[in-house]
Design a protein around this motif. Structure first.
Motif, mmCIF file in Angstrom:
data_model
loop_
_atom_site.group_PDB
_atom_site.id
_atom_site.type_symbol
_atom_site.label_atom_id
_atom_site.label_comp_id
_atom_site.label_asym_id
_atom_site.label_seq_id
_atom_site.Cartn_x
_atom_site.Cartn_y
_atom_site.Cartn_z
ATOM 1 N N ALA A 85 62.518 -17.415 -18.497
ATOM 2 C CA ALA A 85 61.118 -17.673 -18.835
ATOM 3 C C ALA A 85 60.364 -18.187 -17.608
ATOM 4 C CB ALA A 85 61.025 -18.686 -19.967
ATOM 5 N N GLY A 86 59.226 -17.602 -17.336
ATOM 6 C CA GLY A 86 58.419 -18.010 -16.196
ATOM 7 C C GLY A 86 57.273 -17.041 -16.001
ATOM 8 N N PHE A 87 56.390 -17.371 -15.085
ATOM 9 C CA PHE A 87 55.269 -16.475 -14.801
ATOM 10 C C PHE A 87 54.830 -16.655 -13.364
ATOM 11 C CE2 PHE A 87 53.316 -20.434 -16.173
ATOM 12 C CZ PHE A 87 52.196 -20.573 -15.358
ATOM 13 N N GLY A 88 54.072 -15.680 -12.888
ATOM 14 C CA GLY A 88 53.531 -15.746 -11.538
ATOM 15 C C GLY A 88 52.083 -16.195 -11.546
ATOM 16 N N HIS A 89 51.737 -17.030 -10.585
ATOM 17 C CA HIS A 89 50.340 -17.452 -10.447
ATOM 18 C C HIS A 89 49.830 -17.018 -9.083
ATOM 19 C CE1 HIS A 89 46.872 -19.972 -11.653
ATOM 20 N NE2 HIS A 89 46.642 -19.885 -10.344
ATOM 21 N N PHE A 90 48.724 -16.277 -9.096
ATOM 22 C CA PHE A 90 48.129 -15.755 -7.871
ATOM 23 C C PHE A 90 46.925 -16.599 -7.481
ATOM 24 C CE2 PHE A 90 50.601 -12.319 -9.492
ATOM 25 C CZ PHE A 90 50.969 -11.547 -8.390
ATOM 26 N N GLY A 91 46.891 -16.986 -6.225
ATOM 27 C CA GLY A 91 45.754 -17.750 -5.714
ATOM 28 C C GLY A 91 46.111 -18.375 -4.385
ATOM 29 N N CYS A 92 45.181 -18.339 -3.438
ATOM 30 C CA CYS A 92 45.400 -19.044 -2.180
ATOM 31 C C CYS A 92 45.447 -20.546 -2.456
ATOM 32 C CB CYS A 92 44.290 -18.706 -1.193
ATOM 33 S SG CYS A 92 44.335 -16.988 -0.630
ATOM 34 N N ILE A 93 46.074 -21.289 -1.569
ATOM 35 C CA ILE A 93 46.324 -22.710 -1.810
ATOM 36 C C ILE A 93 45.037 -23.464 -2.133
ATOM 37 C CG2 ILE A 93 47.196 -24.854 -0.803
ATOM 38 C CD1 ILE A 93 49.355 -22.756 -1.492
ATOM 39 N N GLU A 94 43.975 -23.175 -1.423
ATOM 40 C CA GLU A 94 42.709 -23.874 -1.656
ATOM 41 C C GLU A 94 42.121 -23.550 -3.019
ATOM 42 O OE1 GLU A 94 38.281 -24.463 0.459
ATOM 43 O OE2 GLU A 94 39.804 -23.230 1.440
ATOM 44 N N GLU A 95 42.482 -22.418 -3.579
ATOM 45 C CA GLU A 95 41.905 -21.969 -4.838
ATOM 46 C C GLU A 95 42.581 -22.567 -6.074
ATOM 47 O OE1 GLU A 95 40.585 -17.457 -3.378
ATOM 48 O OE2 GLU A 95 42.554 -17.786 -4.316
ATOM 49 N N ILE A 96 43.761 -23.128 -5.920
ATOM 50 C CA ILE A 96 44.564 -23.535 -7.076
ATOM 51 C C ILE A 96 44.089 -24.878 -7.617
ATOM 52 C CG2 ILE A 96 46.894 -24.129 -7.857
ATOM 53 C CD1 ILE A 96 47.844 -22.273 -5.482
ATOM 54 N N SER A 97 43.824 -24.911 -8.915
ATOM 55 C CA SER A 97 43.393 -26.152 -9.551
ATOM 56 C C SER A 97 44.607 -27.014 -9.898
ATOM 57 C CB SER A 97 42.609 -25.849 -10.829
ATOM 58 O OG SER A 97 43.474 -25.336 -11.834
ATOM 59 N N GLU A 98 44.355 -28.274 -10.183
ATOM 60 C CA GLU A 98 45.443 -29.166 -10.584
ATOM 61 C C GLU A 98 46.107 -28.671 -11.864
ATOM 62 O OE1 GLU A 98 46.255 -33.781 -12.036
ATOM 63 O OE2 GLU A 98 44.308 -33.245 -11.213
ATOM 64 N N THR A 99 45.301 -28.232 -12.810
ATOM 65 C CA THR A 99 45.841 -27.742 -14.080
ATOM 66 C C THR A 99 46.742 -26.536 -13.855
ATOM 67 O OG1 THR A 99 43.924 -28.535 -15.310
ATOM 68 C CG2 THR A 99 45.241 -26.812 -16.348
ATOM 69 N N GLU A 100 46.306 -25.619 -12.982
ATOM 70 C CA GLU A 100 47.099 -24.415 -12.699
ATOM 71 C C GLU A 100 48.411 -24.763 -12.000
ATOM 72 O OE1 GLU A 100 43.347 -21.289 -12.196
ATOM 73 O OE2 GLU A 100 44.110 -22.396 -10.455
ATOM 74 N N ALA A 101 48.354 -25.689 -11.044
ATOM 75 C CA ALA A 101 49.562 -26.084 -10.315
ATOM 76 C C ALA A 101 50.574 -26.725 -11.253
ATOM 77 C CB ALA A 101 49.196 -27.038 -9.188
ATOM 78 N N ARG A 102 50.092 -27.615 -12.108
ATOM 79 C CA ARG A 102 51.000 -28.285 -13.036
ATOM 80 C C ARG A 102 51.590 -27.305 -14.045
ATOM 81 N NH1 ARG A 102 51.041 -33.697 -12.497
ATOM 82 N NH2 ARG A 102 49.334 -34.665 -11.308
ATOM 83 N N ALA A 103 50.801 -26.352 -14.512
ATOM 84 C CA ALA A 103 51.299 -25.364 -15.471
ATOM 85 C C ALA A 103 52.394 -24.500 -14.849
ATOM 86 C CB ALA A 103 50.156 -24.490 -15.965
ATOM 87 N N GLN A 104 52.208 -24.128 -13.562
ATOM 88 C CA GLN A 104 53.214 -23.316 -12.893
ATOM 89 C C GLN A 104 54.547 -24.047 -12.803
ATOM 90 O OE1 GLN A 104 53.253 -19.740 -10.393
ATOM 91 N NE2 GLN A 104 54.127 -20.308 -12.339
ATOM 92 N N PHE A 105 54.500 -25.310 -12.436
ATOM 93 C CA PHE A 105 55.729 -26.092 -12.327
ATOM 94 C C PHE A 105 56.299 -26.442 -13.696
ATOM 95 C CE2 PHE A 105 55.169 -26.177 -7.920
ATOM 96 C CZ PHE A 105 56.262 -26.775 -7.325
ATOM 97 N N GLU A 106 55.443 -26.659 -14.662
ATOM 98 C CA GLU A 106 55.922 -27.028 -15.999
ATOM 99 C C GLU A 106 56.850 -25.966 -16.557
ATOM 100 O OE1 GLU A 106 56.420 -29.919 -18.358
ATOM 101 O OE2 GLU A 106 54.515 -30.149 -17.283
#
Length: 271
Positions: A85-106
């Motif tokens: 189970a997992g998914f890919g998140h696309f976005g340059c580092i500056e573009e990534i929100s806190e919510t998106e970063a936490r969801a990816q790691f979660e």
């Protein structure tokens, strides 16, 4: 050979479903998990009691432990865990929100950790088991626009590398599965995308052009590799899937070694 019991997360589609079906076709039993249990109905219809469908969100630690307990009560053991189970998140580092970063790691990191922790007591008691963690070619090298995804997969690589050393004495094997690009929904319907910053359009265009001619693998062709891995007496800690990864990784590692060696005099002064 005794039939195996597999627990596979993320079996609603893609690799998870293909590998579950491959195991079932040869007579093994599968605990199939997905967030939406309705997506597992066709497996149950086709394979009946050989499948135990469980609704599972791997972000929920208690649910991961409950799923493993349910699997043990139903089939009596788990021989193979495929943490898929997992998914890919696309976005340059500056573009990534806190919510998106936490969801990816979660999901990608903590979800894997919870599943591994949940099966370990049973596998230690059994004195055998095989934990297969789905990583990626992106777990050993990087590309622009996938920084937070890479961070999650590099975390999983470190986690499982240490795990393998910790559990070898209990007869438990660990393998990181590292696919290249495949024709699944990973980069399309299943992917997440950050809000774009126009300044990075050139970076994204260059990446798209670089990969536009790279052939994608056929996910159905991975099934035999996974079955071979499950049956191996001495499986590797890392297994590439596809013809592409080795050709990509060899120059990357050669460059790292060359840089380390070139800067060794500076490193030694810091001893």
């Amino acid at each position: 050979m005794e039939n195996k019991v597999w627990l596979i997360t993320g079996t609603s589609k893609g690799f998870g479903k293909i590998w579950a079906e491959a195991a079932l076709q040869r007579g093994d039993k599968v605990v199939a998990t997905a967030r939406n249990i309705d997506s597992l109905a066709d497996l149950v219809t086709k394979y009946g009691d050989a499948v135990l469908p469980i609704s599972l969100d791997v972000d929920n630690r208690e649910a991961c432990f409950a799923a493993v307990q349910q699997a043990q009560e139903h089939f009596g053991k788990i021989d193979v865990l495929i943490s898929n189970a997992g998914f890919g998140h696309f976005g340059c580092i500056e573009e990534i929100s806190e919510t998106e970063a936490r969801a990816q790691f979660e999901t990608n990191v903590f979800g894997s950790l919870w599943m591994i922790q949940a099966v370990l007591p049973m596998m230690r008691t059994q004195q055998n088991g095989h934990i297969m963690q789905v990583s990626s070619i992106g777990g050993v090298t990087t590309f622009p626009t996938l920084g937070i995804y890479h961070a999650s997969k590099w975390a999983v690589e470190g986690l499982c590398d240490s795990l393998a050393q910790e559990v070898a004495g209990f007869g438990i094997k660990v393998t990181l599965i590292e696919p290249a690009g495949y024709a699944t929904e990973w980069g399309t319907a299943s992917a997440k995308q950050s809000k774009a910053i126009e300044a990075y359009n050139g970076v994204k265009a260059a990446l798209y052009q670089a990969f536009s001619g790279v052939p994608q693998g056929n996910p159905d062709n991975t099934a035999s590799a996974i079955l071979t891995l499950a049956d191996a007496e001495n499986p590797p800690l890392r297994l590439f899937l596809g013809a592409v990864p080795l050709h990509v990784i060899e120059p990357v590692y050669a460059k790292r070694l060359a840089d380390w060696k070139a800067w060794q005099p500076v490193a030694e002064k810091a001893q």
